[in-house]
Design a protein around this motif. Structure first.
Motif, PDB file in Angstrom:
ATOM      1  N   THR A   1       0.833  -1.205   0.000  1.00 12.45           N
ATOM      2  CA  THR A   1       0.000   0.000   0.000  1.00 12.45           C
ATOM      3  C   THR A   1       0.866   1.253   0.000  1.00 12.45           C
ATOM      4  O   THR A   1       0.692   2.174  -0.798  1.00 12.45           O
ATOM      5  CB  THR A   1      -0.909   0.016   1.243  1.00 12.45           C
ATOM      6  OG1 THR A   1      -1.625  -1.199   1.298  1.00 12.45           O
ATOM      7  CG2 THR A   1      -1.867   1.175   1.209  1.00 12.45           C
ATOM      8  N   LEU A   2       1.838   1.248   0.917  1.00  8.33           N
ATOM      9  CA  LEU A   2       2.730   2.400   1.045  1.00  8.33           C
ATOM     10  C   LEU A   2       3.475   2.634  -0.262  1.00  8.33           C
ATOM     11  O   LEU A   2       3.615   3.775  -0.723  1.00  8.33           O
ATOM     12  CB  LEU A   2       3.720   2.136   2.187  1.00  8.33           C
ATOM     13  CG  LEU A   2       4.308   3.389   2.834  1.00  8.33           C
ATOM     14  CD1 LEU A   2       3.202   4.222   3.450  1.00  8.33           C
ATOM     15  CD2 LEU A   2       5.332   2.993   3.894  1.00  8.33           C
ATOM     16  N   ALA A   3       3.936   1.541  -0.876  1.00  7.76           N
ATOM     17  CA  ALA A   3       4.654   1.655  -2.140  1.00  7.76           C
ATOM     18  C   ALA A   3       3.749   2.253  -3.207  1.00  7.76           C
ATOM     19  O   ALA A   3       4.177   3.110  -3.997  1.00  7.76           O
ATOM     20  CB  ALA A   3       5.153   0.280  -2.580  1.00  7.76           C
ATOM     21  N   GLY A   4       2.480   1.832  -3.207  1.00 11.56           N
ATOM     22  CA  GLY A   4       1.534   2.361  -4.193  1.00 11.56           C
ATOM     23  C   GLY A   4       1.339   3.857  -4.035  1.00 11.56           C
ATOM     24  O   GLY A   4       1.391   4.614  -5.012  1.00 11.56           O
ATOM     25  N   VAL A   5       1.150   4.294  -2.780  1.00 14.52           N
ATOM     26  CA  VAL A   5       0.958   5.720  -2.518  1.00 14.52           C
ATOM     27  C   VAL A   5       2.218   6.487  -2.888  1.00 14.52           C
ATOM     28  O   VAL A   5       2.163   7.545  -3.544  1.00 14.52           O
ATOM     29  CB  VAL A   5       0.596   5.952  -1.039  1.00 14.52           C
ATOM     30  CG1 VAL A   5       0.514   7.436  -0.742  1.00 14.52           C
ATOM     31  CG2 VAL A   5      -0.720   5.279  -0.717  1.00 14.52           C
ATOM     32  N   ALA A   6       3.383   5.962  -2.498  1.00 19.74           N
ATOM     33  CA  ALA A   6       4.642   6.645  -2.764  1.00 19.74           C
ATOM     34  C   ALA A   6       4.874   6.780  -4.261  1.00 19.74           C
ATOM     35  O   ALA A   6       5.257   7.849  -4.749  1.00 19.74           O
ATOM     36  CB  ALA A   6       5.801   5.872  -2.121  1.00 19.74           C
ATOM     37  N   LEU A   7       4.606   5.708  -4.989  1.00 19.00           N
ATOM     38  CA  LEU A   7       4.809   5.756  -6.436  1.00 19.00           C
ATOM     39  C   LEU A   7       3.866   6.773  -7.072  1.00 19.00           C
ATOM     40  O   LEU A   7       4.275   7.567  -7.934  1.00 19.00           O
ATOM     41  CB  LEU A   7       4.573   4.365  -7.040  1.00 19.00           C
ATOM     42  CG  LEU A   7       4.863   4.252  -8.534  1.00 19.00           C
ATOM     43  CD1 LEU A   7       6.346   4.472  -8.804  1.00 19.00           C
ATOM     44  CD2 LEU A   7       4.441   2.895  -9.069  1.00 19.00           C
TER      45      LEU A   7
END
Lengths: 144, 543
Positions: A27-33
């Motif tokens: 999830t965090l990776a998705g938001v960061a990307l």
């Protein structure tokens, strides 16, 4: 689910536990990307799109479900309808059944009208022949 | 007042509202139509709250209220089955419907079809309540078709638009495909069980567990597998699962309030509800469950991908809905019915919130829906911004928010499943988490953060024509103006929906998944894989 029930130690514990699980980091990776591509490097999405042209087209066309439905089911149904109309409605019903029976009646009438000569002795002759045939038929059956 | 009267009030109040607003709209006027429908739905909501409390106290009901016709063995009745599953659905439907009714006051304020719209959404509320409260397959089918009809009418609400007419015809036709399967399934049940009553069918079902059906000589099929797959085909149409999903993105041609109510929170979850209700049947067929699981997994992942490239704000949310419906279907597939209903509930709140927030943004943008033309809106519309952020965070599964509990439960349930296809499903829903976060925050950042792009965009807005141009809506704006926060009738529903989006998962996960909340309403067969066992039977381990 037995295993899940055993693992479950309350809502708060599940929430805290999340920080060490794979889905949380995904999830965090998705938001960061998303943040990186659409806030920081706004030029990148366009470049990526051009790099993966085919893949983008596949997504743009929604895997082709709509095209398939339009071309196969919608167009197919229209074609089937068109064929049924041309062969079923126009040729069979209108052509053979409706106009055909009218034509058939016409043809019968064209032959039959030769009988209607208008001469009284023709009709009298027809009656005599009819009576003769009827008597012959009666005697034939009376003998049995 | 006895409970049975209360049960009747819940669906009949919105029906009365719909009739008054629809048939007498001209004489009672715009304010009258809005007032009477909002009041009727509020009554239905309050009655649902009372019924929910009654159900919590342990009272359930199952019985006919009206016999329509009797012919030989065939008895067609209108009846209610009130148990925890029904009570949850009633609360969700009436609450979201009430929020949407209030929101409509603001969103449709300038629309000439004001009374017609209120009449339709009240009629929808009635139909949906009949569907969830039913105790037999006939009434289920009635509700099923009635919500489909209202959906058709509302997608084509702006009937002068070519694209809206195309979209509602498409929705209607695709749903007929699903209904065909659904009707065959109900027909098979009638043919073999001789009754359409839920409880009687469920009681008889185990006897038919090893029954086979031969359609083609030498190719016997398990009867329960055929019935369940046919019923699920109906669910695929209504709940927009691949390949019958194509109508849902196009249904965004309808006004935003109904996108929130019908095409996100309630109607599209009817399929999920139906399968959960039929859990005693589905538990008898592992083949059908595997089918459900794989279809759900495909929908969850691949529809999420499509959300990434959409530029229309409503279409991003629509693909997100498809993907989340896939998650619910996956939960059904692994026999975690209570988890599916749990996600259905949390999703109803945060997805309705996201849609209504999108509608608020669309109002501020004067009906331009292209997210590339937005940006930096958080300064101008603080309430919409905060509530949309809450909705997005809930959707992507931020710890402690409602979406987190339901989605994480689905992931865990799939992880423990040993059903054929569960490996693929686990991969799909896990990768789906990343995709969900990406498309949600792509939209969020493009709309609320970054450079303000609407100043340039609005000059060319009028030429875009087509669906973006709502000129008959009465919005005539020259040049560009600064966007501003919407009216309170729009923001209050946003706040009302943001509260459950934040809290409901935390508050209800224990009773819904691990307590005895659903009781016998959801049946999980103890003979199936360990993953499916005792979602609601096992006592919770102490912290």
């Amino acid at each position: 689910m037995t295993a899940y029930a055993n693992e479950f130690h309350g809502a708060a514990a599940l929430g805290l536990h999340a920080f060490v699980t794979l889905p949380f980091w995904l999830t965090l990776a998705g938001v960061a990307l998303a943040g990186y591509l659409y806030l920081v490097r706004r030029d990148l999405p366009e470049k990526i799109r051009r790099k993966v042209g085919v893949l983008y087209t596949v997504l743009e066309r929604k895997y082709g479900f709509d095209d398939f439905n339009d071309r196969v089911f919608a167009a197919g149904a229209r074609m089937l309808g068109g064929k049924l109309w041309r062969w079923g409605d126009v040729a069979l019903i209108d052509g053979a059944a409706v106009n055909g029976s009218a034509r058939l009646i016409g043809r019968i009438a064209r032959v039959a009208r030769h009988l209607q000569t208008g001469h009284v002795y023709h009709y009298a002759f027809a009656m005599v022949i009819g009576v003769a045939l009827y008597l012959a038929w009666l005697t034939w059956f009376a003998q049995r | 007042m006895d409970m049975q009267t209360l049960y009747l009030i819940v669906p009949l109040a919105p029906l009365l509202g719909a009739i008054l607003a629809g048939l007498f709209g001209r004489s009672i006027g715009r304010a009258g139509a809005a007032g009477v429908t909002i009041a009727s739905v509020a009554v239905a909501f309050l009655a649902s709250v009372l019924i929910f409390q009654d159900v919590l106290a342990g009272n359930t009901f199952n019985g006919p209220v009206y016999t329509w016709l009797t012919s030989g063995d065939l008895r067609l009745e209108v009846g209610f089955l009130i148990d925890p599953l029904t009570a949850v659905m009633m609360l969700v439907v009436t609450f979201v419907s009430l929020c949407v009714h209030v929101y409509t006051l603001g969103y449709m304020a300038d629309d000439p079809g004001y009374q017609r719209f209120f009449s339709y959404i009240s009629l929808f509320t009635f139909s949906m309540l009949m569907l969830v409260m039913s105790n037999n397959f006939l009434q289920l089918f009635f509700g099923w078709e009635a919500v489909g009809l209202v959906s058709y009418l509302l997608i084509g609400f702006w009937y002068t638009r070519e694209s809206a007419i195309y979209a509602n015809l498409k929705a209607f036709l695709v749903n007929r495909v699903g209904d065909f399967g659904f009707l065959l399934g109900i027909g098979l049940i009638w043919a073999h069980f001789g009754t359409l009553d839920y409880v009687e069918v469920f009681n008889k079902a185990p006897q038919f567990a090893n029954h086979t059906l031969t359609l083609i000589e030498g190719q016997p099929w398990m009867l329960m597998t055929v019935i369940c797959i046919l019923l699920f085909v109906g669910a695929m149409g209504k709940s927009a699962q691949v390949p019958l999903h194509v109508w849902l993105p196009d249904s965004m041609e309808g006004p935003t309030p109904i996108s929130a109510l019908i095409h996100a929170a309630t109607m599209v979850t009817a399929g999920i509800f139906m399968v959960a209700r039929m859990s005693p049947l589905f538990e008898l067929s592992d083949t059908a469950l595997s089918f459900v699981l794989v279809i759900g997994a495909i929908t969850a992942l691949f529809m999420g991908f499509l959300g990434i490239i959409q530029n229309d704000i409503k279409r991003v949310v629509a693909y997100s809905t498809l993907s989340q419906l896939g998650y619910m279907t996956v939960a059904l597939g692994v026999s975690a019915y209570s988890v599916a209903i749990f996600h259905l509930m949390t999703h109803a709140f945060f997805k309705a919130l996201l849609f209504l927030a999108a509608g608020s943004v669309i109002l501020a943008m004067h009906h331009d829906q292209d997210i590339r033309n937005m940006g930096g809106l958080r300064k101008y519309m603080p309430i919409t911004w905060i509530t949309a952020l809450i909705g997005s965070l809930a959707l992507i599964g931020t710890p402690f928010l409602s979406g987190f509990y339901s989605k994480d439960s689905i992931l865990i349930a799939v992880g423990h499943s040993e059903l054929a296809g569960s490996g693929f499903a686990w991969f799909a829903v896990t990768l789906g988490v990343f995709v969900t976060a990406f498309y949600s925050f792509r939209m969020y950042f493009l709309v609320f953060h970054g450079k303000e792009r609407f100043h340039n965009a609005h000059a060319g807005h009028d030429q875009e024509g087509g669906k973006d141009d709502d000129s008959h809506h009465g919005h005539h704006h020259g040049g560009h103006s600064t966007p501003h926060e919407s009216h309170w009738v729009v923001t209050v529903p946003l706040i009302l929906l943001a509260i459950p989006s934040l809290l409901i998962g935390y508050l209800t996960i224990e009773p819904m998944l691990f307590g005895d909340f659903f009781g016998s309403a959801i049946h999980v067969c103890s003979a199936v894989s360990s993953a499916a066992q005792s979602m609601s039977i096992m006592p919770r381990t102490a912290p």
